[in-house]
Design a protein around this motif. Structure first.
Motif, PDB file in Angstrom:
ATOM      1  N   GLN A 216       3.053  32.343  21.518  1.00  0.00           N
ATOM      2  CA  GLN A 216       3.457  32.852  22.868  1.00  0.00           C
ATOM      3  C   GLN A 216       5.234  32.988  22.234  1.00  0.00           C
ATOM      4  O   GLN A 216       6.132  33.738  23.372  1.00  0.00           O
TER       5      GLN A 216
ATOM      6  N   TYR B  22      -4.992  40.015  24.952  1.00  0.00           N
ATOM      7  CA  TYR B  22      -4.996  38.857  25.454  1.00  0.00           C
ATOM      8  C   TYR B  22      -5.867  37.649  24.395  1.00  0.00           C
ATOM      9  O   TYR B  22      -5.237  36.759  23.891  1.00  0.00           O
TER      10      TYR B  22
ATOM     11  N   THR C   9      -4.371  37.018  20.776  1.00  0.00           N
ATOM     12  CA  THR C   9      -2.787  36.066  20.573  1.00  0.00           C
ATOM     13  C   THR C   9      -3.183  34.977  21.416  1.00  0.00           C
ATOM     14  O   THR C   9      -2.802  33.642  20.845  1.00  0.00           O
TER      15      THR C   9
ATOM     16  N   SER D 193       3.973  38.739  21.567  1.00  0.00           N
ATOM     17  CA  SER D 193       3.052  39.544  23.015  1.00  0.00           C
ATOM     18  C   SER D 193       3.273  39.797  24.122  1.00  0.00           C
ATOM     19  O   SER D 193       3.105  41.172  25.185  1.00  0.00           O
ATOM     20  N   ALA D 194       4.551  39.321  24.614  1.00  0.00           N
ATOM     21  CA  ALA D 194       5.597  39.729  25.354  1.00  0.00           C
ATOM     22  C   ALA D 194       5.767  40.738  25.925  1.00  0.00           C
ATOM     23  O   ALA D 194       5.267  41.523  27.232  1.00  0.00           O
TER      24      ALA D 194
ATOM     25  N   PHE E  96       2.780  43.148  26.286  1.00  0.00           N
ATOM     26  CA  PHE E  96       2.576  43.460  27.116  1.00  0.00           C
ATOM     27  C   PHE E  96       3.528  44.456  28.513  1.00  0.00           C
ATOM     28  O   PHE E  96       2.431  44.962  29.080  1.00  0.00           O
TER      29      PHE E  96
ATOM     30  N   MET F 273       0.646  35.330  28.730  1.00  0.00           N
ATOM     31  CA  MET F 273       1.292  36.067  27.517  1.00  0.00           C
ATOM     32  C   MET F 273       2.920  36.281  27.840  1.00  0.00           C
ATOM     33  O   MET F 273       3.285  36.062  26.274  1.00  0.00           O
TER      34      MET F 273
END
Length: 741
Positions: free
Chosen positions: A91, A134, A137, A202-203, A206, A286
């Motif tokens: 994360q 998702y 991750t 990942s964030a 997204f 995320m």
């Protein structure tokens, strides 16, 4: 902590994963990929980080789940929750993504999008890519297996048991099976696997997808609140970590994510449809956050959280949605809204869901401020009941794909027995905002800060008569005046009227004109003296700043310490005998401001002794509006470092006044901006990153001269600002003085 984390026995592992010791022993004996132990004094010890990664690949059987565990929970989740290891690094977001790296991964994302658009609509294509993100991750092992397949049929079979959370919302949308050819999907998976997610985060990926669908389809595609509006809503309502926060129409989850990033843990959200629920779940996941989510609508008694109340309600609901035919049967406190436009349903729902003393911020189209009929009657009752605290009118063009102007309704639920509110605050921010490269209007940080300051000043000091508002931006208006205007809540009706009337209030224009002229003469003379002092210092400095200069990192010359997460405090009140708390809003013009101070009681101050500030310390913001640094002077010695701040304590080889001027320079501001992490709406920077900042360090005597020179510039700026303000007042008085008999 040593590499690999703590060292644990099998008994420790069993306790943290909440299984029997025999189960942990079987994991070790029967699985060749189980982490290998090291033997210390004859005892086998396992690295906690390695164990956490291994357990994160083992889902708990449904009959083994605890009451608060959703389907798909792993033993690793339990292990981490019980303190076995820190949250997984998947994360974590990189502090800064270089431009060339960002260009590479965004180009690959849009290539994948174009590939899928041959068979899918944009929204469906984005849904599919988000599902891949998702899966990659949260379950790297399964994702690796997916990439090794050669047909969509094989992939589809593998994904049949992928968890759909407790809401029975499928991870992969059904539209994937509608592709006319499998090759497009398999190529999309291959391209997506090539993106270096470790360097991107990942964030960040997204958020880029969310922005894409929002930009192309507007509210119908993303139901997305612009980051500058999110920032304003969160700063105004200012939910704390112990507050409960609810969004009755969570859209894509951006308000819940932003609240979580401010430290709020108790989050709840209502989604109006399955896609909104799924998008919010993905968005929170995320960013490493969780919330209690349910499906529902704007009805009072049939909503998903009808029986619950919250400290703060935040929402950007869809405008003018249609209500059920039997809407009149619901418990509408201020009257049943019209069926074809649920705007006043959302506003009443916000009141209903608040605890006594709670506050809400709900975005609404401007028509709710003045329309007649049923809406006018509901608006009148809400005003008379004292639940309308304020209205902030935003400029048009803030939302993608629509230029509709909106306003933020500030709602409160008075406590029983509390005196009826005597006024409503109106903020007219319609002239704010700048147009970006996509022709979308954006509120800058300074503009958000101005709006927030007006609200907080009024909220904290309005009733005591100490609210010195900006006549061009805000005005508190008594309920009687609002009655006389037929309960019209358009800020421009009230704010602009005050501007007009205030310009005609000079009792003796000629006397005031003479006073202003004398003030200008004095300012001119002082400015000349300051300029001469500056010129002398600047000439003496030429050539001396590069001699014996070296470059060091900030961490070498300063102790960098982050402030506490949360502090129990009295907001906006300087209580006698209590200790002031320095917050980001108190950092102004290179110093710590004595305005808008929160204070903490003595017992709290004693617990926070390690955050006590000394003269010569420098404080800066670590989240929100970054790049401002303030010097702690003698007057602020003994104050406390507050949440969202960092303290820099310079060593003997650096002059604090020199350092604070350099830290406030444009080049440092650009560096901090480039290194900050920016998720959804709130930028932040870590102490570790700030320690890496390179500082040019001339000899101490030169540092002192530079600091004195920069100080004379600051004085010069203040004098010119006062002169400009005085000249503006002079201009406003010219005609009244000339027209006097």
């Amino acid at each position: 902590m040593t590499e690999g984390g703590r060292k644990l026995t099998l008994t420790d592992i069993a306790k943290l994963a909440e299984v029997g010791v025999s189960a942990a022993s079987n994991w070790h004996k029967r699985h060749t990929d189980f982490p290998r132990p090291t033997v210390v004094s004859g005892q086998e010890l396992f690295a906690s980080d390695e164990v956490a990664r291994w357990l994160s690949q083992r889902k708990i059987a449904r009959n083994g789940l605890q009451a608060d565990e959703a389907p798909g929970t792993t033993y690793g989740d339990r292990f981490i929750r019980n303190g076995g290891a820190p949250a997984p690094r998947l994360q974590a977001e990189p502090s800064h993504v270089p431009a060339e790296v960002r260009s590479d991964w965004t180009n690959k994302l849009w290539r994948i999008m174009d590939l899928l658009r041959g068979d899918l609509e944009l929204v469906s294509a984005v849904d599919l890519i988000m599902a891949m993100l998702y899966l990659r991750t949260t379950d790297p092992e399964l994702w690796r297996a997916v990439t090794e397949q050669r047909s969509w049929g094989a992939v589809n079979w593998m994904l049949r048991d992928v968890p759909s959370w407790e809401h029975e919302v499928p991870l992969f949308p059904a539209v994937a099976s509608n592709l006319s050819g499998e090759q497009q999907l398999m190529e999309a998976i291959r391209l997506f696997d090539q993106i270096d997610s470790d360097s991107v985060g990942s964030a960040s990926m997204f958020d880029a997808l969310l922005e894409k669908v929002n930009r192309d389809l507007g509210r119908h595609g993303g139901h997305f609140t612009p980051p500058s509006v999110v920032r304003c809503m969160l700063e105004v309502l200012d939910p704390g970590s112990t507050n409960t926060v609810y969004d009755p129409s969570c859209g894509s989850g951006e308000l819940l994510v932003a609240a979580a990033q401010r430290g709020v843990e108790a989050l709840s959200g209502q989604a109006m449809n399955g896609r909104s629920l799924r998008m919010t779940l993905l968005h929170l996941s995320m960013h490493g956050r969780e919330a209690k989510l349910r499906m529902g609508g704007p009805e009072i008694m049939r909503g998903a959280f009808a029986a619950e109340q919250f400290d703060v309600v935040l929402s950007n609901p869809p405008f003018n949605v249609t209500l059920p035919d039997d809407i009149e049967q619901d418990a509408w406190r201020f009257g049943a809204p019209t069926k074809r436009a649920a705007n006043f349903a959302w506003l009443q729902l916000a009141v209903h869901q608040l605890r006594p003393g709670g506050r809400a911020g709900v975005l609404m189209p401007n028509g709710t401020l003045f329309t007649g009929g049923v809406n006018a009657e509901i608006r009148r009752k809400m005003i008379e009941a004292g639940v309308v605290e304020g209205i902030i009118a935003f400029p048009p063009g803030l939302f993608a794909a629509t230029g509709i102007p909106v306003s933020l309704w500030l709602i409160r639920r008075p406590k029983p027995g509390a005196p009826a509110p005597s006024e409503i605050l109106f903020v007219d921010a319609t002239s704010m905002g700048a147009t970006n490269e996509r022709a979308q209007r954006v509120l800058c940080d300074d503009e958000v800060a101005k709006i927030v300051k007006e609200y907080r000043d009024w909220h904290d000091f309005g009733r005591s008569g100490n609210f010195d508002h900006s006549a061009a931006l805000a005005r508190p208006v008594g309920i009687e005046e609002i009655r006389q205007n037929d309960y019209d809540l358009q800020p421009r009706r009230y704010v602009r009227e005050e501007i007009h009337s205030s310009s005609l209030q000079a009792d003796t224009p000629s006397a005031r004109l003479e006073s202003l002229q004398r003030e200008l003469d004095g300012l001119d003379e002082r400015a000349k003296r300051t300029r001469r002092d500056f010129d002398t210092r600047l000439e003496a400095l030429h050539g001396s700043t590069t001699r014996s200069r070296r470059e060091v990192s900030l961490g070498e010359i300063c102790d960098v310490h982050a402030g506490p997460g949360t502090v129990d405090r009295e907001r906006g009140l300087a209580v006698q005998g209590w200790t002031p708390l320095v917050l980001p809003r108190n950092i102004k013009r290179g110093h710590v401001s004595h305005e808008e101070l929160d204070t903490v009681k003595p017992e709290t101050s004693a617990k926070l002794a390690k955050y006590m500030l000394r003269p010569g310390d420098i404080v800066c913001a670590r989240s929100g509006t970054l790049g401002r640094h303030g010097l702690v002077r003698e007057a602020e010695g003994g104050w406390l470092l507050g949440p969202s701040c960092m303290r820099l304590r310079p060593g003997g080889e650096v002059v604090p006044e020199y350092l604070v001027h350099y830290l406030n320079s444009p080049e440092v501001h650009r560096w901090i901006t480039s290194k900050s992490r920016y998720s959804t709406a709130i930028p932040h920077i870590s102490a570790a990153t700030l320690r890496e900042l390179v500082i040019p360090l001339p000899p101490v005597v030169v540092q002192r001269e530079i600091a004195a020179t920069m100080g004379s510039i600051d004085v010069h700026i203040e004098q010119y600002e006062r002169g400009a303000s005085t000249m503006q007042s002079l201009r406003d008085l010219v005609f009244p003085s000339l027209m006097q008999p």
